[in-house]
Write a protein that holds these residues in place. Structure first.
Motif, PDB file in Angstrom:
ATOM      1  N   PRO A   1      17.371  49.865  47.086  1.00 51.99           N
ATOM      2  CA  PRO A   1      16.488  48.696  46.904  1.00 51.99           C
ATOM      3  C   PRO A   1      17.238  47.450  46.467  1.00 51.99           C
ATOM      4  CG  PRO A   1      15.574  50.625  45.819  1.00 51.99           C
ATOM      5  CD  PRO A   1      16.896  51.034  46.354  1.00 51.99           C
ATOM      6  N   ILE A   2      18.275  47.625  45.647  1.00 55.41           N
ATOM      7  CA  ILE A   2      18.966  46.443  45.112  1.00 55.41           C
ATOM      8  C   ILE A   2      19.655  45.660  46.232  1.00 55.41           C
ATOM      9  CG2 ILE A   2      21.135  47.600  44.531  1.00 55.41           C
ATOM     10  CD1 ILE A   2      20.853  45.932  41.832  1.00 55.41           C
ATOM     11  N   TRP A   3      20.031  46.372  47.305  1.00 57.82           N
ATOM     12  CA  TRP A   3      20.637  45.667  48.440  1.00 57.82           C
ATOM     13  C   TRP A   3      19.640  44.670  49.021  1.00 57.82           C
ATOM     14  CZ3 TRP A   3      19.595  45.098  53.646  1.00 57.82           C
ATOM     15  CH2 TRP A   3      20.629  44.555  54.426  1.00 57.82           C
ATOM     16  N   TRP A   4      18.374  45.135  49.153  1.00 51.10           N
ATOM     17  CA  TRP A   4      17.342  44.237  49.690  1.00 51.10           C
ATOM     18  C   TRP A   4      17.101  43.073  48.739  1.00 51.10           C
ATOM     19  CZ3 TRP A   4      15.925  44.849  54.565  1.00 51.10           C
ATOM     20  CH2 TRP A   4      16.171  46.089  55.169  1.00 51.10           C
ATOM     21  N   LEU A   5      17.231  43.347  47.437  1.00 48.36           N
ATOM     22  CA  LEU A   5      17.022  42.285  46.448  1.00 48.36           C
ATOM     23  C   LEU A   5      18.113  41.220  46.528  1.00 48.36           C
ATOM     24  CD1 LEU A   5      15.807  44.250  43.317  1.00 48.36           C
ATOM     25  CD2 LEU A   5      14.499  42.733  44.806  1.00 48.36           C
ATOM     26  N   VAL A   6      19.230  41.555  47.136  1.00 48.17           N
ATOM     27  CA  VAL A   6      20.284  40.556  47.339  1.00 48.17           C
ATOM     28  C   VAL A   6      20.156  39.930  48.730  1.00 48.17           C
ATOM     29  CG1 VAL A   6      22.778  40.215  47.546  1.00 48.17           C
ATOM     30  CG2 VAL A   6      21.870  41.624  45.711  1.00 48.17           C
TER      31      VAL A   6
ATOM     32  N   VAL B   1      46.956  26.273  43.021  1.00 48.54           N
ATOM     33  CA  VAL B   1      47.144  27.628  43.551  1.00 48.54           C
ATOM     34  C   VAL B   1      46.834  28.658  42.471  1.00 48.54           C
ATOM     35  CG1 VAL B   1      48.844  29.249  44.451  1.00 48.54           C
ATOM     36  CG2 VAL B   1      48.782  26.928  45.321  1.00 48.54           C
ATOM     37  N   ALA B   2      47.368  28.433  41.252  1.00 53.34           N
ATOM     38  CA  ALA B   2      47.086  29.376  40.162  1.00 53.34           C
ATOM     39  C   ALA B   2      45.585  29.427  39.896  1.00 53.34           C
ATOM     40  CB  ALA B   2      47.844  28.956  38.903  1.00 53.34           C
ATOM     41  N   GLY B   3      44.938  28.268  39.905  1.00 56.30           N
ATOM     42  CA  GLY B   3      43.504  28.221  39.663  1.00 56.30           C
ATOM     43  C   GLY B   3      42.723  28.953  40.733  1.00 56.30           C
ATOM     44  N   ALA B   4      43.190  28.858  41.980  1.00 59.34           N
ATOM     45  CA  ALA B   4      42.484  29.515  43.074  1.00 59.34           C
ATOM     46  C   ALA B   4      42.575  31.026  42.944  1.00 59.34           C
ATOM     47  CB  ALA B   4      43.078  29.070  44.408  1.00 59.34           C
ATOM     48  N   ILE B   5      43.767  31.516  42.596  1.00 60.32           N
ATOM     49  CA  ILE B   5      43.943  32.958  42.431  1.00 60.32           C
ATOM     50  C   ILE B   5      43.087  33.449  41.263  1.00 60.32           C
ATOM     51  CG2 ILE B   5      45.635  34.718  41.828  1.00 60.32           C
ATOM     52  CD1 ILE B   5      47.694  32.875  43.301  1.00 60.32           C
ATOM     53  N   PHE B   6      43.101  32.654  40.217  1.00 60.24           N
ATOM     54  CA  PHE B   6      42.319  32.942  39.006  1.00 60.24           C
ATOM     55  C   PHE B   6      40.825  33.066  39.344  1.00 60.24           C
ATOM     56  CE2 PHE B   6      40.368  30.569  35.264  1.00 60.24           C
ATOM     57  CZ  PHE B   6      40.463  31.611  34.362  1.00 60.24           C
ATOM     58  N   GLY B   7      40.286  32.041  39.993  1.00 64.40           N
ATOM     59  CA  GLY B   7      38.869  32.049  40.336  1.00 64.40           C
ATOM     60  C   GLY B   7      38.540  33.119  41.363  1.00 64.40           C
ATOM     61  N   GLY B   8      39.465  33.355  42.302  1.00 64.52           N
ATOM     62  CA  GLY B   8      39.238  34.348  43.347  1.00 64.52           C
ATOM     63  C   GLY B   8      39.141  35.749  42.774  1.00 64.52           C
ATOM     64  N   PHE B   9      40.049  36.086  41.851  1.00 60.68           N
ATOM     65  CA  PHE B   9      39.997  37.418  41.257  1.00 60.68           C
ATOM     66  C   PHE B   9      38.733  37.599  40.434  1.00 60.68           C
ATOM     67  CE2 PHE B   9      44.336  38.261  42.491  1.00 60.68           C
ATOM     68  CZ  PHE B   9      44.284  39.626  42.694  1.00 60.68           C
ATOM     69  N   ALA B  10      38.307  36.538  39.755  1.00 63.46           N
ATOM     70  CA  ALA B  10      37.064  36.646  38.989  1.00 63.46           C
ATOM     71  C   ALA B  10      35.904  36.950  39.929  1.00 63.46           C
ATOM     72  CB  ALA B  10      36.810  35.353  38.225  1.00 63.46           C
ATOM     73  N   MET B  11      35.894  36.312  41.105  1.00 59.48           N
ATOM     74  CA  MET B  11      34.806  36.557  42.051  1.00 59.48           C
ATOM     75  C   MET B  11      34.906  37.967  42.643  1.00 59.48           C
ATOM     76  SD  MET B  11      32.025  35.380  43.196  1.00 59.48           S
ATOM     77  CE  MET B  11      31.655  33.657  43.374  1.00 59.48           C
ATOM     78  N   VAL B  12      36.138  38.437  42.895  1.00 64.93           N
ATOM     79  CA  VAL B  12      36.286  39.811  43.389  1.00 64.93           C
ATOM     80  C   VAL B  12      35.668  40.786  42.396  1.00 64.93           C
ATOM     81  CG1 VAL B  12      37.940  41.641  43.904  1.00 64.93           C
ATOM     82  CG2 VAL B  12      38.360  39.355  44.747  1.00 64.93           C
ATOM     83  N   LEU B  13      35.978  40.609  41.107  1.00 67.08           N
ATOM     84  CA  LEU B  13      35.425  41.518  40.102  1.00 67.08           C
ATOM     85  C   LEU B  13      33.916  41.363  40.005  1.00 67.08           C
ATOM     86  CD1 LEU B  13      38.072  41.447  37.248  1.00 67.08           C
ATOM     87  CD2 LEU B  13      37.351  43.403  38.579  1.00 67.08           C
ATOM     88  N   THR B  14      33.434  40.121  40.088  1.00 65.97           N
ATOM     89  CA  THR B  14      31.992  39.888  40.014  1.00 65.97           C
ATOM     90  C   THR B  14      31.269  40.644  41.128  1.00 65.97           C
ATOM     91  OG1 THR B  14      32.575  37.670  39.311  1.00 65.97           O
ATOM     92  CG2 THR B  14      30.269  38.050  39.828  1.00 65.97           C
ATOM     93  N   LEU B  15      31.892  40.749  42.297  1.00 65.30           N
ATOM     94  CA  LEU B  15      31.245  41.448  43.413  1.00 65.30           C
ATOM     95  C   LEU B  15      31.495  42.951  43.365  1.00 65.30           C
ATOM     96  CD1 LEU B  15      32.146  39.026  46.329  1.00 65.30           C
ATOM     97  CD2 LEU B  15      29.894  39.343  45.350  1.00 65.30           C
ATOM     98  N   MET B  16      32.719  43.342  42.992  1.00 68.08           N
ATOM     99  CA  MET B  16      33.080  44.755  43.129  1.00 68.08           C
ATOM    100  C   MET B  16      32.528  45.626  42.009  1.00 68.08           C
ATOM    101  SD  MET B  16      34.325  44.866  45.960  1.00 68.08           S
ATOM    102  CE  MET B  16      34.908  46.532  46.225  1.00 68.08           C
ATOM    103  N   ILE B  17      32.372  45.097  40.814  1.00 70.86           N
ATOM    104  CA  ILE B  17      31.854  45.936  39.722  1.00 70.86           C
ATOM    105  C   ILE B  17      30.424  46.384  40.024  1.00 70.86           C
ATOM    106  CG2 ILE B  17      31.245  45.964  37.268  1.00 70.86           C
ATOM    107  CD1 ILE B  17      33.801  44.371  36.750  1.00 70.86           C
ATOM    108  N   PRO B  18      29.525  45.491  40.462  1.00 70.01           N
ATOM    109  CA  PRO B  18      28.200  45.990  40.866  1.00 70.01           C
ATOM    110  C   PRO B  18      28.263  46.939  42.070  1.00 70.01           C
ATOM    111  CG  PRO B  18      28.133  43.623  40.520  1.00 70.01           C
ATOM    112  CD  PRO B  18      29.560  44.017  40.471  1.00 70.01           C
ATOM    113  N   CYS B  19      29.091  46.628  43.074  1.00 77.86           N
ATOM    114  CA  CYS B  19      29.186  47.507  44.252  1.00 77.86           C
ATOM    115  C   CYS B  19      29.622  48.903  43.844  1.00 77.86           C
ATOM    116  CB  CYS B  19      30.209  46.978  45.250  1.00 77.86           C
ATOM    117  SG  CYS B  19      29.603  45.604  46.199  1.00 77.86           S
TER     118      CYS B  19
END
Lengths: 464, 188
Positions: free
Chosen positions: A43-48, A269-287
């Motif tokens: 169900p949570i998939w549909w909620l997204v 570049v450092a900021g992009a890697i920083f923000g990118g990894f945060a987003m990876v974790l934000t997506l992967m921990i729920p998955c």
């Protein structure tokens, strides 16, 4: 005879944490990852997916409204001609950096833990770049004239100015997107073949079969495939570093105080890697929690990524302080004033300190092992970083333009509802695309995870 | 089997042999090479480390093609930029010259196009070298074969191989540790 290598030790006899826990075998990996695609979604998939789809429609509506009315529906004007649009562009393109970083740089440095996260991170990259591309495209005002960015002969016999960082940006971002798609697709071919071989004959099997190109996994194919993958990784590594450098040239090559700094490329570049990894974790921990991927996305993976976040976050913090120091030390009064207004007395001081807290102070929690293990803390810090990186771009763009050389050129910028709806809508598009990716494609690279199991070593003999 | 298949004329394509572990297929591959088979392959769910050497294959030559592709990209970018900025439509802006010395301003685009052309060269030359896309292949008719994309390791030997023998090859595959061997036929 072959060398004896046991499961717990690598060749040097050093004990290592396994990358896949609970001693899972090939069959389990195939079933678990393909199961996400083959079984119905929770169900949570549909909620997204459903809100994501609806918000994508909001984005579409605002874009139609913008084209029909004119770019004046945004709150932009002189002196602040770049606002949320370019902020969102840089924000999304920054998020798009972690994917190729994980696939390319961690591949070249032989970080085997990348195999569990690279597929989803690359997908995230593509969708983030799609979201990013919308903004400069519509920022040009007349979207139907966007083809003027491409070096093709036209009736007016005009050619682009190749000395302009804005044109470099067109090339950098479009190359980055194209190469990321190729990299992603080549990585997907063996896994599409796995899905193909598991399907019953029908439309699904035909579609997976067409995209798998008839992959047969022969070693005579693998050896060229591996070389191709290695070359793509080697080419993508400088590409990742170049894209955000070029984005930063948009600012750094101008003479606006607050933008005209040489530290911008590495800092971006450092900021992009920083923000990118945060987003990876934000997506992967729920998955990981929803689809039960704990044995493949282990605490070690999260631990490694949080360490990268604290490292890059500290580099970003260093860059913030260095900007202030150079403004003070450089002795340019305009530069001093620009940073004084950013940090102490200007109209956007609140956004500077929000950025400072979210990007520099919050990630310092990851020095403590307990914080790296506690997923609630990890998620909170990652959300801070996601917010902070958006504010960083806003601070750089809007606060700088708000205070030009002459007080007569000073202004204050506020977004209109169109900009806010576009911002929310682009998040909807991102989530919708990511939900579709989970639904139809294997979100973990099956063949790569199998390849890092201990029994995949041809010299492996189970210790009895 | 069904009637319709019996109507069709078939010829032997070769054998597929199934192995359980990477270690056993690695040893089997060494034996295959030693025996002198030429038209054979090892199908595995992931690339097996050291298999190229075990099969007697050299390093991939893809990198040389990609080097040429990258060079084409650099040249295209330089011709495009010099042609338009110095020849067709000089824009005298930003205090930069419009002659040979403009080159530093051309580096970013040259770099990007080098990468772009190389990436396309990798994709297309890879597909040509490994003969894909090929959506149908006799191996897909085999029941054992599809295990390669899950948890099995498959050795396939083609009937075109000079050392192929209808009985001898089956026995050889069993002797080097194959769990199951299947004859693969193709329709004419």
């Amino acid at each position: 005879m072959s060398t004896q290598v046991s499961a717990e030790q690598d060749l040097r006899g050093v004990a290592r944490e396994p990358l896949v826990l609970s001693g899972r075998d090939y069959k389990w990996i195939t079933n678990r990852i393909c199961g996400v695609v083959e079984n119905g979604q929770p169900p949570i998939w549909w909620l997204v997916a459903i809100p994501g789809a609806l918000l994508s429609l909001v984005l579409l509506f605002t874009l139609v409204y913008l084209v029909a009315t004119g770019v004046g529906v945004w709150g932009l004007n002189q002196p602040i001609a770049w606002g949320w649009d370019i902020t969102n562009f840089v924000f999304w393109i920054g998020i798009g950096h972690a994917g190729t970083l994980i696939s390319a740089i961690l591949f070249l440095t032989r970080q085997k833990w990348r195999t569990s996260v690279n597929r989803a991170a690359e997908a995230m990259t593509l969708f983030a770049v799609v979201c990013a591309g919308i903004y400069p495209g519509f920022h040009v005002g007349r979207f139907w004239m966007v083809w003027f960015l491409a070096p093709v002969p036209n009736a007016n016999a005009i050619w682009q100015n190749f000395k302009s960082p804005l044109l470099w940006d067109v090339f950098a971002v479009s190359t980055y997107f194209t190469v990321s798609v190729i990299f992603w697709y080549i990585g997907l071919i063996p896994d599409l073949a796995t899905l193909r071989d598991r399907c019953k004959p029908g439309l699904k099997k035909a579609l997976y079969g067409i995209f798998a190109l008839g992959w047969r996994g022969g070693n005579r194919q693998w050896r060229h495939y591996e070389m191709g993958y290695l070359l793509l990784a080697a080419l993508s590594t400088p590409l990742v570093l170049s894209v955000h450098s070029v984005v930063s040239f948009d600012f750094a090559t101008s003479v606006v105080p607050g933008w005209h700094t040489t530290i911008f490329p590495p800092y971006f570049v450092a900021g992009a890697i920083f923000g990118g990894f945060a987003m990876v974790l934000t997506l992967m921990i729920p998955c990981r929690a929803i689809y039960g991927l704990h044995d493949m996305l282990t605490p070690k993976h999260i631990d490694n990524m949080t360490k990268i976040i604290v490292l890059t976050g500290t580099i970003v913090g260093y860059a913030y302080l260095m900007e202030l120091f150079i403004a003070f030390y450089g002795g340019n009064p305009f530069e001093v004033d620009a940073f004084h207004m950013r940090t102490v007395s200007g109209p956007y001081v609140w956004s500077y300190w929000t950025m400072m807290f979210c990007n520099v102070i919050a990630p310092q929690a990851f020095w403590i092992p307990w914080c790296r293990k506690n997923l609630v803390v990890v998620m909170c810090v990652c959300m801070c970083v996601n917010t902070g990186m958006w504010y960083e771009r806003f601070v750089i763009i809007a606060t700088t333009l708000a205070r030009d050389f002459l007080p007569g050129q000073w202004g204050y910028y506020e977004p209109t509802w169109v900009e806010i709806a576009m911002f929310v809508g682009s998040h909807g598009l991102f989530l919708f695309l990511f939900a579709m990716f989970i639904r139809f494609l294997p979100m973990i690279a099956i063949s790569e995870v199998k390849g890092v199991l201990p029994q995949s070593d041809p010299h492996y003999h189970p210790a009895h | 089997m069904s009637v319709s298949t019996e109507d069709k004329v078939k010829r032997t394509w070769g054998y597929v042999a199934e192995f359980d572990t990477a270690a056993s297929v690695y040893e089997a591959a060494k034996a295959m090479k030693e025996y002198g088979y030429r038209r054979w392959d090892v199908h595995s769910p992931f690339p097996i480390h050291g298999m190229d050497a075990a099969m007697g294959l050299g390093p991939s030559y893809l990198s040389r093609i990609v080097f040429c592709g990258g060079l084409m990209g650099s040249l295209t970018a330089l011709v495009l930029q010099f042609g338009t900025q110095v020849g067709l439509y000089p824009t005298i802006v930003q205090g930069k010259p419009d002659n040979l010395f403009t080159i530093p301003a051309f580096f970013p685009v040259t770099f990007e196009l080098t990468i772009l052309f190389s990436a396309f060269t990798i994709l297309f030359s890879l597909l040509v070298i490994i003969r894909l896309p090929r959506l149908h292949h006799p191996l897909f008719e085999s029941k054992l074969f599809t295990g390669f994309s899950d948890d099995k390791f498959i050795i396939s030997v083609e009937a075109r191989d000079p050392k192929f023998a209808r009985e001898g090859t089956r026995e050889f595959l069993q002797s080097i540790g194959a769990k199951q061997v299947e004859l693969v036929e193709e329709e004419l």
